[in-house]
Design a protein around this motif. Structure first.
Motif, PDB file in Angstrom:
ATOM      1  N   ASP A 142       0.809  -1.217   0.000  1.00 20.09           N
ATOM      2  CA  ASP A 142       0.000   0.000   0.000  1.00 20.09           C
ATOM      3  C   ASP A 142       0.848   1.275   0.000  1.00 20.09           C
ATOM      4  N   TYR A 143       2.172   1.141   0.114  1.00 20.21           N
ATOM      5  CA  TYR A 143       3.050   2.300   0.237  1.00 20.21           C
ATOM      6  C   TYR A 143       4.159   2.260  -0.800  1.00 20.21           C
ATOM      7  N   GLN A 144       4.585   3.448  -1.236  1.00 19.67           N
ATOM      8  CA  GLN A 144       5.679   3.567  -2.199  1.00 19.67           C
ATOM      9  C   GLN A 144       6.538   4.758  -1.780  1.00 19.67           C
ATOM     10  N   GLU A 145       7.844   4.589  -1.780  1.00 17.34           N
ATOM     11  CA  GLU A 145       8.728   5.686  -1.408  1.00 17.34           C
ATOM     12  C   GLU A 145       8.686   6.767  -2.491  1.00 17.34           C
ATOM     13  N   PRO A 146       8.489   8.030  -2.106  1.00 23.56           N
ATOM     14  CA  PRO A 146       8.396   9.098  -3.113  1.00 23.56           C
ATOM     15  C   PRO A 146       9.755   9.487  -3.670  1.00 23.56           C
ATOM     16  N   GLN A 147       9.732  10.228  -4.784  1.00 24.20           N
ATOM     17  CA  GLN A 147      10.953  10.773  -5.376  1.00 24.20           C
ATOM     18  C   GLN A 147      11.477  11.887  -4.468  1.00 24.20           C
ATOM     19  N   ASN A 148      12.747  12.191  -4.604  1.00 22.62           N
ATOM     20  CA  ASN A 148      13.384  13.306  -3.896  1.00 22.62           C
ATOM     21  C   ASN A 148      13.302  13.194  -2.379  1.00 22.62           C
ATOM     22  N   TYR A 149      13.356  11.966  -1.895  1.00 20.38           N
ATOM     23  CA  TYR A 149      13.295  11.727  -0.455  1.00 20.38           C
ATOM     24  C   TYR A 149      14.286  10.625  -0.098  1.00 20.38           C
ATOM     25  N   SER A 150      14.930  10.743   1.043  1.00 14.64           N
ATOM     26  CA  SER A 150      15.821   9.700   1.540  1.00 14.64           C
ATOM     27  C   SER A 150      15.273   9.179   2.859  1.00 14.64           C
ATOM     28  N   PRO A 151      15.358   7.889   3.101  1.00 16.31           N
ATOM     29  CA  PRO A 151      14.857   7.323   4.363  1.00 16.31           C
ATOM     30  C   PRO A 151      15.509   7.972   5.581  1.00 16.31           C
ATOM     31  N   SER A 152      14.760   8.062   6.662  1.00 13.93           N
ATOM     32  CA  SER A 152      15.252   8.605   7.933  1.00 13.93           C
ATOM     33  C   SER A 152      15.416   7.467   8.929  1.00 13.93           C
ATOM     34  N   PRO A 153      16.628   7.240   9.431  1.00 12.89           N
ATOM     35  CA  PRO A 153      16.807   6.174  10.419  1.00 12.89           C
ATOM     36  C   PRO A 153      16.117   6.533  11.735  1.00 12.89           C
ATOM     37  N   LEU A 154      15.536   5.531  12.388  1.00 14.16           N
ATOM     38  CA  LEU A 154      14.861   5.694  13.676  1.00 14.16           C
ATOM     39  C   LEU A 154      15.550   4.760  14.667  1.00 14.16           C
ATOM     40  N   PRO A 155      16.626   5.222  15.310  1.00 13.23           N
ATOM     41  CA  PRO A 155      17.404   4.347  16.194  1.00 13.23           C
ATOM     42  C   PRO A 155      16.560   3.700  17.292  1.00 13.23           C
ATOM     43  N   GLU A 156      16.808   2.438  17.512  1.00 18.74           N
ATOM     44  CA  GLU A 156      16.074   1.637  18.494  1.00 18.74           C
ATOM     45  C   GLU A 156      16.043   2.297  19.875  1.00 18.74           C
ATOM     46  N   LEU A 157      17.120   2.938  20.248  1.00 19.99           N
ATOM     47  CA  LEU A 157      17.256   3.569  21.555  1.00 19.99           C
ATOM     48  C   LEU A 157      16.143   4.577  21.859  1.00 19.99           C
ATOM     49  N   PHE A 158      15.590   5.229  20.844  1.00 19.93           N
ATOM     50  CA  PHE A 158      14.632   6.317  21.055  1.00 19.93           C
ATOM     51  C   PHE A 158      13.166   5.897  20.989  1.00 19.93           C
ATOM     52  N   TRP A 159      12.889   4.635  20.716  1.00 19.84           N
ATOM     53  CA  TRP A 159      11.503   4.153  20.710  1.00 19.84           C
ATOM     54  C   TRP A 159      11.015   4.001  22.148  1.00 19.84           C
ATOM     55  N   SER A 160       9.759   4.352  22.399  1.00 24.18           N
ATOM     56  CA  SER A 160       9.116   4.147  23.700  1.00 24.18           C
ATOM     57  C   SER A 160       7.974   3.165  23.512  1.00 24.18           C
ATOM     58  N   ILE A 161       7.735   2.318  24.509  1.00 23.68           N
ATOM     59  CA  ILE A 161       6.636   1.360  24.443  1.00 23.68           C
ATOM     60  C   ILE A 161       5.746   1.560  25.655  1.00 23.68           C
ATOM     61  N   ALA A 162       4.450   1.779  25.400  1.00 18.26           N
ATOM     62  CA  ALA A 162       3.470   1.952  26.471  1.00 18.26           C
ATOM     63  C   ALA A 162       2.073   1.700  25.924  1.00 18.26           C
ATOM     64  N   ASP A 163       1.230   1.099  26.734  1.00 24.19           N
ATOM     65  CA  ASP A 163      -0.184   0.898  26.389  1.00 24.19           C
ATOM     66  C   ASP A 163      -0.393   0.273  25.012  1.00 24.19           C
ATOM     67  N   GLY A 164       0.395  -0.744  24.704  1.00 24.29           N
ATOM     68  CA  GLY A 164       0.215  -1.467  23.450  1.00 24.29           C
ATOM     69  C   GLY A 164       0.650  -0.707  22.210  1.00 24.29           C
ATOM     70  N   GLU A 165       1.546   0.274  22.381  1.00 23.71           N
ATOM     71  CA  GLU A 165       1.987   1.066  21.244  1.00 23.71           C
ATOM     72  C   GLU A 165       3.469   1.395  21.381  1.00 23.71           C
ATOM     73  N   ALA A 166       4.176   1.306  20.261  1.00 24.98           N
ATOM     74  CA  ALA A 166       5.558   1.774  20.193  1.00 24.98           C
ATOM     75  C   ALA A 166       5.519   3.129  19.505  1.00 24.98           C
ATOM     76  N   SER A 167       6.217   4.109  20.063  1.00 27.26           N
ATOM     77  CA  SER A 167       6.222   5.435  19.445  1.00 27.26           C
ATOM     78  C   SER A 167       7.643   5.997  19.428  1.00 27.26           C
TER      79      SER A 167
END
Length: 87
Positions: free
Chosen positions: A5-30
């Motif tokens: 359902d998703y396609q990476e757009p033109q003129n964009y580079s992926p942004s890394p989301l380091p594991e260290l900064f994810w929070s988990i609470a109430d059934g959700e990772a943010s």
């Protein structure tokens, strides 16, 4: 949603989301709010998706309204969230 359902757009580079900064609470990772910046015009962007370090699909979210980058530096802010469910 699924990876198909998703396609990476033109003129964009992926942004890394380091594991260290994810929070988990109430059934959700943010992750803290991210600014996704475009290097130039792109087709309307309807959402974002998250993959693991190996490129495997983790989840995605559609925007309420499409965002259309028109010039270099156009950006959209997102706060990545993934529902956690047990198998």
């Amino acid at each position: 949603d699924s990876a198909a359902d998703y396609q990476e757009p033109q003129n964009y580079s992926p942004s890394p989301l380091p594991e260290l900064f994810w929070s988990i609470a109430d059934g959700e990772a943010s992750f803290p709010e991210q600014t996704l910046e475009f290097a130039g015009p792109a087709e309307p962007v309807r959402g974002y998706f998250v993959t693991d370090a190996n490129g495997r699909w983790i989840g995605g979210e559609r925007f309420a309204e499409p965002f259309e980058p028109r010039i270099a530096g156009d950006a959209v802010q997102v706060t990545p969230r993934i529902a956690i469910t047990s198998a």
